[in-house]
Write a protein that holds these residues in place. Structure first.
Motif, mmCIF file in Angstrom:
data_model
loop_
_atom_site.group_PDB
_atom_site.id
_atom_site.type_symbol
_atom_site.label_atom_id
_atom_site.label_comp_id
_atom_site.label_asym_id
_atom_site.label_seq_id
_atom_site.Cartn_x
_atom_site.Cartn_y
_atom_site.Cartn_z
ATOM 1 N N ASP A 93 0.960 -1.154 0.033
ATOM 2 C CA ASP A 93 -0.336 -0.013 0.342
ATOM 3 C C ASP A 93 0.927 1.437 -0.337
ATOM 4 O O ASP A 93 1.711 1.691 1.172
ATOM 5 N N PRO A 94 0.786 2.021 -1.161
ATOM 6 C CA PRO A 94 1.923 3.133 -0.836
ATOM 7 C C PRO A 94 1.603 4.760 -0.431
ATOM 8 O O PRO A 94 2.254 5.282 -0.362
ATOM 9 N N THR A 95 0.296 3.987 0.612
ATOM 10 C CA THR A 95 -0.763 5.702 1.252
ATOM 11 C C THR A 95 1.173 6.459 1.959
ATOM 12 O O THR A 95 0.958 7.745 2.222
ATOM 13 N N ASP A 96 1.863 5.562 3.259
ATOM 14 C CA ASP A 96 2.803 5.862 3.667
ATOM 15 C C ASP A 96 3.766 6.835 3.615
ATOM 16 O O ASP A 96 3.940 7.413 3.269
ATOM 17 N N ALA A 97 4.263 5.869 2.004
ATOM 18 C CA ALA A 97 4.886 6.699 0.857
ATOM 19 C C ALA A 97 5.230 7.593 0.136
ATOM 20 O O ALA A 97 5.431 8.770 0.351
ATOM 21 N N LEU A 98 3.436 7.863 -0.316
ATOM 22 C CA LEU A 98 2.859 9.156 -0.384
ATOM 23 C C LEU A 98 2.563 10.023 0.748
ATOM 24 O O LEU A 98 3.414 11.690 0.165
ATOM 25 N N ASP A 99 2.500 9.641 1.845
ATOM 26 C CA ASP A 99 2.152 10.563 2.832
ATOM 27 C C ASP A 99 3.666 11.498 3.344
ATOM 28 O O ASP A 99 3.428 12.607 3.192
ATOM 29 N N GLU A 100 4.503 10.584 3.316
ATOM 30 C CA GLU A 100 6.031 10.689 3.234
ATOM 31 C C GLU A 100 6.175 11.812 2.408
ATOM 32 O O GLU A 100 7.067 13.046 2.465
ATOM 33 N N VAL A 101 5.844 12.235 1.628
ATOM 34 C CA VAL A 101 6.648 12.333 -0.043
ATOM 35 C C VAL A 101 5.426 13.759 0.121
ATOM 36 O O VAL A 101 6.403 14.756 0.027
ATOM 37 N N PHE A 102 4.465 14.286 0.315
ATOM 38 C CA PHE A 102 3.373 15.046 0.292
ATOM 39 C C PHE A 102 4.065 16.415 1.651
ATOM 40 O O PHE A 102 3.858 17.055 1.169
ATOM 41 N N GLU A 103 4.433 15.463 2.805
ATOM 42 C CA GLU A 103 4.995 16.547 3.957
ATOM 43 C C GLU A 103 6.037 16.822 3.470
ATOM 44 O O GLU A 103 6.516 18.006 3.410
ATOM 45 N N ASN A 104 7.018 16.082 2.350
ATOM 46 C CA ASN A 104 8.650 17.183 2.617
ATOM 47 C C ASN A 104 8.686 17.591 1.596
ATOM 48 O O ASN A 104 8.600 18.694 1.253
ATOM 49 N N LEU A 105 7.666 17.765 0.613
ATOM 50 C CA LEU A 105 7.451 19.105 -0.531
ATOM 51 C C LEU A 105 6.374 20.009 0.408
ATOM 52 O O LEU A 105 7.110 21.035 -0.176
ATOM 53 N N LYS A 106 5.672 19.557 1.316
ATOM 54 C CA LYS A 106 4.808 21.053 1.763
ATOM 55 C C LYS A 106 6.159 21.843 2.880
ATOM 56 O O LYS A 106 5.965 22.947 2.583
ATOM 57 N N ASN A 107 6.999 20.662 2.942
ATOM 58 C CA ASN A 107 8.103 21.551 4.212
ATOM 59 C C ASN A 107 9.266 22.133 3.298
ATOM 60 O O ASN A 107 9.675 22.487 3.671
#
Ligand code: ASP
Length: 448
Positions: A93-107
């Motif tokens: 399930d790619p959800t966790d990996a996607l969440d991490e990328v989203f957070e990093n991009l946002k920051n």
């Protein structure tokens, strides 16, 4: 052909654009035991109007850097990966990996980090689908602090990691510096990763899977149904790429070339087609020799010529040096310099001189006091490339006869000493017709 034991296989963005393409990729990989080291790109376009994941990631980075909200664009990225995972019924399930990328991009992640996530996430999906181990490229592709690839360090890291492995998925396009900062190659750089992996594992062949059945003799937008090239040498490919044929990232050739590993360009959508073999050298008696005199035709518009004329130019010592010093002083690089007894022309990219024309002309005037000096715009360069030219007489005659029949005026001719190519300068308006005429002369009329 000797039995092939080990292949590195790289799949481009369009080969992995959706779940259906993933299925094709899996069936290609499982069709041969030798296809064990796999390098994926990020999902590319599913149709002409679609957007590549890499481009969407660059947008997110830009939006975040300007203080905007990335949710909408990132939502599209997330949806693409989730859809692939769901349609393929992956265990992962790619959800966790996607969440991490989203957070990093946002920051406020760097541009390179942002772009690299397309390959990273796609690699995770593909590894799960193939049930191959995943190797993060950041661990095995090393860049220095200036962002230049460190070949020796990369080879040692890759070999240390991959030697004991039977198979692996290594995402393309990125690596990291010693401190762990992610760094990417320039666009299209997954081709380079594929080449590095092929070299590290001493692959017998580097297969580069894309959406065309190999390198074509001419641009298909100019010559409909242009024939694919069976075999091309590294040198010929370099000549064609330089003149505008876009096949592989330019830097993808050097790593495998050093080991003599051939590159096979293949089509994911037509897996039975043999594609194009890019080899170190080829000879008339080798079984891969195709027999055509020319291998390919490529060219580009957008050049100009500085034409200089002066009586007794040929006797004036240092004339050429003085002219070229002007270009050097102004940091302008030129492409060709055909000359006559009392004339010389310098062919350059329009971009190289744009906005500085008058300065260049007045400096040349001052340096050599020519009788006549002009700049001519709207010039195309066309290269006819072929290792077969060396052993064939009359190639130039056939090229120029085909142009003469079409009443095309040739403005410049340049044959390199290697006899690997003939470069022809033409007016932009004649370019397409010239390509078609030469193609007809050498390929259509000798089609086997
Ligand atoms: N995904 C990257 C690009 O779009 C790298 C690649 O596909 O090779 O340029």
């Amino acid at each position: 052909m000797a039995q092939v034991y080990l292949k590195t296989v790289k799949f481009g963005g369009s080969s992995l654009a959706d779940a259906n393409q993933f299925r094709k990729v899996k069936s290609i990989i499982t069709a041969e035991e030798s296809r064990r080291f796999v390098v994926p790109s990020a999902p590319g376009k599913r149709s002409a109007s679609d957007t590549k994941i890499t481009d969407m990631l660059y947008s997110c980075q830009k939006i975040a850097a300007e203080g905007g909200d990335i949710s909408e664009v990132f939502g599209k990225i997330r949806a693409r990966y989730m859809e692939i995972a769901k349609e393929l019924a992956l265990n992962f399930d790619p959800t966790d990996a996607l969440d991490e990328v989203f957070e990093n991009l946002k920051n406020g992640a760097t541009k390179d980090y942002a772009a690299s996530r397309g390959e990273y996430l796609n690699g995770l999906l593909l590894a799960s689908y193939l049930e191959y181990p995943f190797v993060d490229a950041a661990e095995v592709v090393r860049f220095d602090e200036q962002g230049v690839l460190m070949m020796d360090a990369t080879m040692s890291l890759m070999r240390a990691k991959l030697n004991g492995m039977d198979c692996a998925v290594i995402p393309g396009f990125y690596g990291a510096d010693e401190k762990g900062n992610v760094i990417t190659f320039s666009r299209g750089g997954s081709d380079i990763t594929g080449s590095l992996v092929a070299r590290a594992v001493h692959a017998d062949i580097y297969e580069n899977w894309t959406d065309v059945s190999g390198v074509l003799v001419a641009d298909p937008r100019i010559v409909a149904n242009a024939a694919p090239i069976n075999t091309i040498t590294y040198e010929e490919l370099r000549e064609l790429s330089y003149m505008g044929a876009s096949v592989l990232h330019e830097d993808a050739i050097f790593p495998v070339r050093a080991e003599g590993i051939p590159i096979n360009i293949r089509n994911t959508n037509e897996p039975d087609a043999p594609g194009t073999m890019i080899v170190a050298s080829d000879s008339e008696d080798s079984d891969t020799f195709t027999g055509y005199t020319i291998t390919g035709i490529a060219g580009r518009k957008g050049f100009c010529a500085i034409n200089i004329q002066k009586a007794m130019m040929n006797g004036e010592i240092g004339f050429c040096r003085k002219v070229l010093s002007v270009l050097e002083e102004m940091n302008i690089s030129f492409e060709h310099m055909p000359s006559g007894i009392d004339t010389m022309s310098i062919i350059l990219h329009e971009d190289a001189i744009h906005g500085r024309e008058q300065t260049v002309l007045s400096k040349i005037r001052k340096a050599v006091s020519p009788d006549h000096l002009e700049i001519e715009h709207g010039i195309s360069l066309l290269a006819v490339v072929g290792r077969g030219m060396r052993r064939t007489r009359g190639t130039a005659a056939r090229i120029f006869a085909s142009l003469a029949h079409a009443r095309i005026n040739v403005k410049m001719i340049d044959q390199g000493s290697s006899e690997l190519n003939i470069i022809i300068g033409l007016l932009d308006g004649d370019f397409e017709e010239a390509v078609r005429r030469i193609y007809d002369m050498f390929v259509s009329s000798t089609m086997k």
